[in-house]
Write a protein that holds these residues in place. Structure first.
Motif: not given
Length: 303
Positions: A259-262, A230-234, A22-23
């Motif tokens: 920004l949530v990146a998983i 904002f959410m996304v998968a790498h 989580v950024l």
């Protein structure tokens, strides 16, 4: 990938990491708070406690995109067969500016709304459990099925015109505030048409949304100063969607943005289902919407 129609999602072997990165935005570097209450998947869906919207549109005859998966409600409207019969009375039909017909659900009532836009290749039930939960929490919920998807008219895609029709309906219903939620292109047009509708935007959540798809979401998020997630998968589309969502995140005018990146390659609403970590992400989305509306109310915004 085959459809799990009753769940409203594609079944896939997803590689989702236990840790979520989580950024924080420029106002805060803290992670988005996750509601510690039981996950919506493990608990029963919250049922609305108040009357729902009255639908007034007349049934329309048109060729649905997937007739084999389309049924007709007792009132004559076409709807995706993933929608349970108990909700058929809340199905109606919208006609877009270019004369196409959409199957939609309008749940709940009142001036505060949550709009859900599904991804291309998705369907109305992708957000159905969240829609029912928010209707149960006292919000009006708008859930359209885009053209060329299941029970809506078979036609060349245009989520922009479809979203506009949905927001026009929200205005007709007296909506005074709206929280925008969308997956992939359904999020892109949710941001754009939500801003252009003139309905005050309370907040924004985008799942794997491209910067541009039918509309230009970069220009839209520059106008949204309300809390945004904002959410996304790498590895979604080999990293292409992460690049797009980061462009939106950087362009966002919201002081409170996250920004949530998983890990993995799950796209759109698939990031919210299929594992304990996905359950937590779905709870995060719910908490973000509820907390944003609560803060909005405490700030003295009147209905």
């Amino acid at each position: 990938m085959p459809w799990n129609r009753r769940a409203g999602h594609q079944t896939a072997a997803l590689s989702l990491a236990a840790a979520t990165v989580v950024l924080g935005g420029c106002a805060s570097t803290d992670p988005v708070a996750v509601d510690e209450s039981p996950s919506p998947v493990k608990s029963s869906v919250v049922q609305p406690q108040q009357p729902r919207a009255t639908v007034t549109e007349k049934p329309v005859s048109y060729p649905p995109a997937a007739p084999e998966s389309t049924v007709r409600t007792p009132s004559g409207h076409l709807v995706n067969d993933c929608v349970p019969r108990r909700l058929h009375k809340y199905v109606t039909t919208l006609t877009t500016e270019d004369g196409k017909h959409l199957s939609i659900l309008v749940l709940g009532n009142g001036p505060n709304a949550v709009y859900f836009g599904h991804q291309y290749g998705g369907q109305i039930c992708n957000f159905l459990d969240l829609a029912e939960e928010f209707a149960g929490r006292g919000y009006r919920v708008m859930l359209p099925e885009f053209r060329n998807h299941v029970a809506s008219e078979k036609s060349a895609a245009s989520s922009s015109l479809d979203a506009k029709a949905a927001f026009d309906k929200l205005k007709d219903l007296g909506t005074k505030r709206v929280f925008l939620v969308g997956a992939s292109c359904g999020g892109t047009t949710a941001a754009v048409q939500g801003v252009e509708s003139g309905i005050p935007v309370v907040g924004l959540t985008l799942l794997s949304s491209p910067a541009r798809c039918d509309d230009d979401a970069v220009a839209a998020v520059k106008k949204i100063k309300e809390p945004s997630l904002f959410m996304v998968a790498h590895n979604d589309m080999q990293g292409a969607h992460e690049q797009q969502i980061r462009e939106l995140y950087e362009a966002s005018a919201a002081p409170d943005k996250h920004l949530v990146a998983i890990d993995g390659e799950a796209h759109g609403t698939l990031m919210l289902y299929g594992s304990k970590e996905a359950d937590k992400r779905r709870a995060m989305v719910v908490s973000f919407i509820v907390n944003t509306y609560t803060a909005n109310n405490e700030a003295g915004v009147q209905d």
